[in-house]
Design a protein around this motif. Structure first.
Motif, short mmCIF file in Angstrom:
data_model
loop_
_atom_site.label_atom_id
_atom_site.label_comp_id
_atom_site.label_asym_id
_atom_site.label_seq_id
_atom_site.Cartn_x
_atom_site.Cartn_y
_atom_site.Cartn_z
N UNK A 1 25.43 -7.11 10.10
CA UNK A 1 26.55 -6.00 9.63
C UNK A 1 26.65 -6.01 8.18
N UNK A 2 26.22 -6.96 7.50
CA UNK A 2 26.20 -7.14 6.07
C UNK A 2 25.06 -6.38 5.71
N UNK A 3 23.92 -6.79 6.44
CA UNK A 3 22.50 -5.98 6.01
C UNK A 3 22.68 -4.57 5.94
N UNK A 4 23.25 -4.05 7.26
CA UNK A 4 23.29 -2.54 7.39
C UNK A 4 24.11 -1.91 6.23
N UNK A 5 25.30 -2.69 5.96
CA UNK A 5 26.15 -1.87 5.08
C UNK A 5 25.33 -1.91 3.66
N UNK A 6 24.57 -2.93 3.26
CA UNK A 6 23.78 -2.58 1.98
C UNK A 6 22.69 -1.68 2.24
N UNK A 7 21.88 -1.42 3.55
CA UNK A 7 21.02 -0.83 4.10
C UNK A 7 21.38 0.70 3.79
N UNK A 8 22.40 0.97 4.31
CA UNK A 8 23.09 2.60 4.44
C UNK A 8 23.13 2.88 2.57
N UNK A 9 23.65 2.21 1.87
CA UNK A 9 23.69 2.37 0.42
C UNK A 9 22.46 2.54 -0.07
N UNK A 10 21.46 1.88 0.20
CA UNK A 10 20.23 2.12 -0.51
C UNK A 10 19.63 3.34 -0.05
N UNK A 11 19.60 3.61 1.53
CA UNK A 11 19.09 5.01 1.97
C UNK A 11 19.74 6.02 1.20
N UNK A 12 21.15 6.01 1.16
CA UNK A 12 21.95 7.19 0.47
C UNK A 12 21.50 7.16 -0.81
N UNK A 13 21.14 6.15 -1.78
CA UNK A 13 20.78 6.26 -3.18
C UNK A 13 19.47 6.97 -3.27
N UNK A 14 18.61 6.82 -2.26
CA UNK A 14 17.13 7.30 -2.01
C UNK A 14 16.97 8.85 -1.46
N UNK B 1 0.72 -1.09 0.14
CA UNK B 1 -0.03 -0.17 0.05
C UNK B 1 0.93 1.26 -0.11
N UNK B 2 2.06 1.37 0.95
CA UNK B 2 2.89 2.47 0.97
C UNK B 2 3.65 2.43 -0.30
N UNK B 3 3.87 1.56 -1.12
CA UNK B 3 4.29 1.69 -2.53
C UNK B 3 3.67 2.28 -3.40
N UNK B 4 2.28 1.86 -3.41
CA UNK B 4 1.30 2.48 -4.01
C UNK B 4 1.23 4.03 -3.91
N UNK B 5 1.73 4.34 -2.82
CA UNK B 5 1.45 5.77 -2.25
C UNK B 5 2.85 6.39 -2.58
N UNK B 6 3.73 5.80 -3.38
CA UNK B 6 5.04 6.40 -3.94
C UNK B 6 6.03 6.49 -2.97
N UNK B 7 6.01 5.46 -2.01
CA UNK B 7 7.20 5.54 -0.89
C UNK B 7 8.08 4.55 -1.66
N UNK B 8 9.31 4.73 -1.36
CA UNK B 8 10.58 3.85 -1.69
C UNK B 8 10.64 2.61 -0.58
N UNK B 9 10.40 1.39 -1.01
CA UNK B 9 10.52 0.22 0.15
C UNK B 9 11.72 -0.16 -0.13
N UNK B 10 12.44 -0.16 1.07
CA UNK B 10 13.50 -1.06 1.25
C UNK B 10 13.43 -2.35 2.01
#
Length: 199
Positions: free
Chosen positions: A88-101, A19-28
């Motif tokens: 630790x691996x998840x957070x590294x990728x998460x930070x990259x995606x947050x930065x990209x968006x 639903x939030x994606x349909x409301x134009x939120x970026x979903x990580x």
């Protein structure tokens, strides 16, 4: 704005995320990140193999999630070890995606939001809950597992009360999509949300 979306397994977070994606939120999606960092030969998988043994890998070298699940979901200490390794691996990728968006409205769809301390990155945290028996039925159907395994997964996680106490808002996913949508609208109309939101 960054919204954290969490809740126990089987609560129906994916419905809220859609639903939030349909409301134009970026979903990580942290389940997706978890799968991505757990691909054959990845540093994360190699570390998991060292900790839990060769049995967690199939003959093709791929991680066998069901085998690993049986090991950790009945042993709190082993579950904590698994989380320590993967976070630790998840957070590294998460930070990259947050930065990209950066600059966009983002939802961090993370079952282990609090365990990974992702709540500290969020303006608000929404918890999705449902009765235990409903969640068990959903997990059995979703993952093709029996009731005992599903119950072990549910029992290994934080209680519904934890989410009610620690989340800013709660959505009860007990009926249909329209019922969920009504609760999302109520959250977005809440004064405390409007004060901090740029949505």
């Amino acid at each position: 704005m960054i919204i954290g979306l969490t809740g126990p397994t089987g609560s129906g977070k994916s419905t809220v995320a859609q639903i939030l994606k349909e409301m134009n939120f970026v979903i990580i999606d942290y389940d997706k990140i978890s799968r991505d960092i757990s691909k054959k030969g990845s540093p994360c998988v190699l570390e998991l193999r060292r900790e839990f043994g060769e049995e967690i890998l199939g003959s093709d070298g791929n991680l066998q999630r069901k085998v690993l699940g049986k090991i950790v979901f009945s042993d709190a200490e082993k579950l904590e070890t698994l989380n320590t390794i993967t976070h630790k691996y998840i957070l590294k990728e998460s930070d990259n995606l947050i930065s990209e968006n950066s600059g966009k409205n983002i939802v961090l769809d993370a079952p282990l939001l609090f365990e990974a301390e992702l709540d500290k990155k969020c303006d608000f945290v929404i918890g999705v809950v449902a009765p235990k028996d409903v969640r068990i039925e959903r997990i059995m159907k979703r993952d093709s597992i029996d009731k005992a395994v599903a119950n072990a997964r549910v029992s290994s996680q934080k209680s519904e009360e934890f989410f009610r106490q620690n989340c800013d808002f709660i959505i009860e996913n007990t009926k249909d999509k329209e019922y969920v949508m009504t609760q999302i609208k109520e959250i977005f109309n809440a004064e405390v949300f409007k004060q901090k939101s740029d949505y």
